[in-house]
Motif scaffolding. Structure first.
Motif: not given
Length: 196
Positions: A177-196
Motif C-alpha cells: 500500500m502506498r499513501c499520499e496526502r495533499y491539501t486543497a483550496f475549495k470554493f463554490s457558488a450556486d448555479w444561478d449566482q455564477i456569472e457567465t
C-alpha cells in the motif's frame, strides 16, 4: 495555487459555461476553441490540478478531478466540469432542468506528497490530519482518493480510511500500500449566482 476572488469567479464561470454548452447543438468541446472567446487570467493558464463537484439540493450529483497537474488550471476545470456533469459513472448525465438547486464546487489541489512509514493502517491513522489532508491510497492497480472536504461527512479517521479503501476495492491493508496526502483550496457558488 490559491486563486483570488476574481480568479475563483472566473473558474466557476468556466465550469458553468462548459456544462451549459454541452446542452447546445454546437458546443465548444475543446478548451482551445473556448479560450478564443473569453479572457483568461495568465495565472489560470499555469498548470494545476482540480476537482469539480456538483451538489444538487445538498446531495452529491457528480465529482471528477485530476490528482496531478497536466494542463492549465482553467483547462483542467473546463474538462472536469464536463466530466462531473456527464461522465461520473455513479450518476445519469446532468439535465438542464436540474440546475435550479445545483451548486458547483471547485477544489484546487496542492501537489501530493508521500506519507512515509505507513506500513500499517494504524501508522497511517497516526499521521493523518483530519479536515486538512486529502488522501490517496494506491495498491497495485487499485487507486482511490478522498478530498479534504470528505472529512465533513466522515470525521472519524478510521471510517475515513475504511470508506476510502472500500471505494478503491481494497479489501484489507497490504504491504504494498502506498499513501499520499495533499491539501486543497475549495470554493463554490450556486448555479444561478455564477456569472457567465
Amino acid at each position: 495555487m490559491k486563486p483570488d476572488k476574481l480568479q475563483q469567479r472566473k473558474l466557476l464561470s468556466i465550469a458553468k459555461q462548459r456544462i451549459s454548452q454541452a446542452w447546445q447543438s454546437n458546443p465548444l468541446s475543446e478548451f482551445s476553441q473556448f479560450a478564443e472567446h473569453v479572457s483568461i487570467d495568465p495565472c489560470l493558464r499555469e498548470n494545476g490540478a482540480s476537482f469539480v463537484t456538483l451538489n444538487k439540493a445538498g446531495q452529491l450529483r457528480g465529482c471528477i478531478g485530476s490528482l496531478q497537474p497536466r494542463c492549465a488550471i482553467a483547462e483542467d476545470v473546463f474538462n472536469n466540469a464536463y466530466s462531473a456533469a456527464f461522465r461520473d459513472p455513479r450518476f445519469p448525465p446532468l439535465q438542464a432542468n436540474e440546475t435550479g438547486h445545483l451548486q458547483i464546487e471547485i477544489s484546487v489541489l496542492g501537489t501530493p506528497e508521500p506519507i512515509e512509514r505507513c506500513g500499517s493502517k494504524q501508522a497511517l491513522l497516526q499521521q493523518l490530519r483530519p479536515f486538512e489532508d486529502g488522501l490517496i491510497l494506491t495498491d497495485g492497480f487499485k487507486r482511490a482518493t478522498f478530498l479534504p472536504s470528505v472529512w465533513e461527512q466522515l470525521p472519524d479517521k478510521n471510517e475515513f480510511v475504511d470508506y476510502l479503501m472500500r471505494k478503491g476495492g481494497m479489501l484489507s491493508w497490504s504491504d504494498t500500500m502506498r499513501c499520499e496526502r495533499y491539501t486543497a483550496f475549495k470554493f463554490s457558488a450556486d448555479w444561478d449566482q455564477i456569472e457567465t
